[in-house]
Design a protein around this motif. Structure first.
Motif, PDB file in Angstrom:
ATOM      1  N   ASP A 160       0.838  -1.207   0.000  1.00 40.77           N
ATOM      2  CA  ASP A 160       0.000   0.000   0.000  1.00 40.77           C
ATOM      3  C   ASP A 160       0.870   1.254   0.000  1.00 40.77           C
ATOM      4  O   ASP A 160       0.569   2.226  -0.692  1.00 40.77           O
ATOM      5  CB  ASP A 160      -0.936   0.008   1.216  1.00 40.77           C
ATOM      6  N   ASP A 161       1.958   1.244   0.784  1.00 40.96           N
ATOM      7  CA  ASP A 161       2.895   2.373   0.790  1.00 40.96           C
ATOM      8  C   ASP A 161       3.483   2.592  -0.603  1.00 40.96           C
ATOM      9  O   ASP A 161       3.634   3.713  -1.075  1.00 40.96           O
ATOM     10  CB  ASP A 161       4.052   2.120   1.770  1.00 40.96           C
TER      11      ASP A 161
ATOM     12  N   ARG B 257       0.898   4.149  -2.965  1.00 42.25           N
ATOM     13  CA  ARG B 257       0.702   5.578  -2.661  1.00 42.25           C
ATOM     14  C   ARG B 257       1.888   6.413  -3.156  1.00 42.25           C
ATOM     15  O   ARG B 257       1.715   7.489  -3.713  1.00 42.25           O
ATOM     16  CB  ARG B 257       0.517   5.772  -1.152  1.00 42.25           C
ATOM     17  N   MET B 258       3.094   5.879  -2.964  1.00 37.62           N
ATOM     18  CA  MET B 258       4.277   6.624  -3.372  1.00 37.62           C
ATOM     19  C   MET B 258       4.320   6.818  -4.888  1.00 37.62           C
ATOM     20  O   MET B 258       4.627   7.912  -5.381  1.00 37.62           O
ATOM     21  CB  MET B 258       5.535   5.884  -2.911  1.00 37.62           C
TER      22      MET B 258
ATOM     23  N   ALA C 155       1.740   6.634  -6.922  1.00 38.24           N
ATOM     24  CA  ALA C 155       0.558   7.360  -7.400  1.00 38.24           C
ATOM     25  C   ALA C 155       0.815   8.867  -7.381  1.00 38.24           C
ATOM     26  O   ALA C 155       0.263   9.622  -8.193  1.00 38.24           O
ATOM     27  CB  ALA C 155      -0.658   7.021  -6.553  1.00 38.24           C
ATOM     28  N   THR C 156       1.685   9.311  -6.459  1.00 38.96           N
ATOM     29  CA  THR C 156       2.010  10.744  -6.358  1.00 38.96           C
ATOM     30  C   THR C 156       3.529  10.897  -6.229  1.00 38.96           C
ATOM     31  O   THR C 156       4.042  11.189  -5.144  1.00 38.96           O
ATOM     32  CB  THR C 156       1.311  11.388  -5.147  1.00 38.96           C
TER      33      THR C 156
ATOM     34  N   PRO D 127      -0.683   2.509 -10.804  1.00 33.75           N
ATOM     35  CA  PRO D 127      -1.132   1.964  -9.507  1.00 33.75           C
ATOM     36  C   PRO D 127      -1.828   0.606  -9.634  1.00 33.75           C
ATOM     37  O   PRO D 127      -1.648  -0.271  -8.786  1.00 33.75           O
ATOM     38  CB  PRO D 127      -2.103   3.041  -8.999  1.00 33.75           C
TER      39      PRO D 127
ATOM     40  N   GLU E 276      -0.708  -2.943  -7.906  1.00 33.75           N
ATOM     41  CA  GLU E 276      -1.567  -3.826  -7.112  1.00 33.75           C
ATOM     42  C   GLU E 276      -1.404  -5.265  -7.570  1.00 33.75           C
ATOM     43  O   GLU E 276      -1.299  -6.183  -6.757  1.00 33.75           O
ATOM     44  CB  GLU E 276      -3.031  -3.385  -7.236  1.00 33.75           C
TER      45      GLU E 276
END
Length: 361
Positions: free
Chosen positions: A169-170, A173-174, A176-177, A202, A206
């Motif tokens: 998940d980290d 997120r990293m 994605a932005t 992203p 996954e």
């Protein structure tokens, strides 16, 4: 005497229910993280009460329904066909439920990855089903294993910069932005090579995370089980060297065959993981959509056999550690355990591993 008390919101709560909640959570998490347990809540069953039971593999690798498991009372196990006597008021529902149960009971393992595959074959929806995902605790345990797969991805985008990643998940997120222009350029380049749009990265992550989380899960199981197999073989060799057994050629032959089979199985499945590691390194040398699809399909194709082999070894080694917690045991007691608990089902584990060799890795 009243068993109830007021909670902080002024609502009545049951003390026994509050005490049972952590136990129920632990019971559910154990099943989710196990190779040999499937909570029946994962199946769309009609019979009230059956959803709280679990399918488990016993030491002979037969599937039974575990109705309860308690430190004092032990494990209450019944064969699937015998469960109807517990639900006499729901005979029709039990019969319909048994059709599903008996099909999934044939699975070689009940780890979440194999279970998803088998349940999809039964046209049962497995998406977003909590019982078919690893617990948060298990995912945290796998963080160090996942770093093997996340490090090359981070280096591909961020170079040698130190980035603290504790979960997939980290990672998502990293990426994605991205926080640097160079990282964004590298992400665009990776998107081109994977033949996906930048905004689809992203989603790729996954998929990447899930397939390699499964590999990390099985790798951790392997790292825990193989040393126990080695200890067991040492323990068994002491039986083989006893004068009493040496005089019986049939017993010696049986012990030699078990030793050979367990050694071959352990060596073969360890070799499969080394092959996966090599394929993963090759993927990052030449990252593209085709190589990712190939490695994803390769690992997924091995889920069932890896799960089955590790499940079989785990239940046998667990029983051995329980029965002989302090080692020891005379030659006759050891020999009886080996014949009655280790030998039955060993040929099934061996055939599973042999079948996997034909798949290639």
């Amino acid at each position: 005497m009243n068993d109830r008390h007021e909670d902080s919101d002024g609502q009545a709560a049951s003390a026994p229910a509050q005490e049972q909640a952590p136990r129920r959570r632990a019971w559910n998490d154990e099943a989710r993280d196990s190779l040999h347990i499937l909570p029946l809540s994962a199946l769309p069953l009609e019979t009230p009460g059956l959803q709280h039971a679990r399918l488990i593999k016993n030491v002979r690798l037969q599937t039974v329904i575990e109705m309860f498991n308690d430190a004092q009372a032990g494990s209450g196990q019944v064969a699937p066909r015998q469960v109807a006597v517990y639900f006499e008021s729901y005979q029709e529902q039990v019969e319909r439920d048994l059709v599903k149960i008996e099909k999934i009971a044939q699975a070689a393992s009940f780890d979440v990855y194999t279970s998803r595959i088998e349940l999809r074959r039964l046209n049962i929806n497995v998406n977003d089903h909590e019982a078919l995902t690893l617990s948060a605790k298990k995912k945290a345990e796998l963080t160090q294993y996942m770093r093997v797969f996340t490090r090359p991805l981070i280096e591909c985008v961020y170079g040698s910069e130190e980035v603290n990643i504790n979960s997939v998940d980290d990672l998502i997120r990293m990426f994605a932005t991205p926080n640097r222009d160079e990282a964004l350029r590298n992400l665009r380049m990776m998107a081109d090579r994977l033949d996906v749009a930048l905004q689809e990265i992203p989603q790729f992550l996954e998929e990447y995370g899930d397939i390699f989380l499964s590999l990390a899960y099985f790798r951790k199981c392997l790292d825990e089980i193989v040393p126990e197999v080695q200890k067991f073989l040492t323990w068994m060799s002491e039986v083989r060297s006893s004068q009493e057994v040496k005089r019986d050629s049939r017993q010696c032959k049986m012990l030699d065959e078990i030793n050979r089979d367990l050694t071959d199985i352990s060596t073969s499945i360890t070799g499969r993981f080394e092959s996966f590691d090599n394929r993963t390194r090759d993927f990052w040398k030449d990252i593209n959509a085709q190589t990712f699809r190939q490695i994803r399909e390769l690992i997924a194709a091995h889920h069932v056999t890896i799960g089955g082999v590790l499940c079989g070894l785990e239940v046998k080694m667990n029983l051995w550690k329980t029965r002989f917690a302090r080692g020891g045991g005379g030659p006759n007691r050891r020999l009886e355990f080996i014949k009655s608990e280790i030998l039955p089902g060993l040929s099934h584990i061996k055939s599973l591993e042999q079948s996997a060799r034909t798949q290639g890795a």
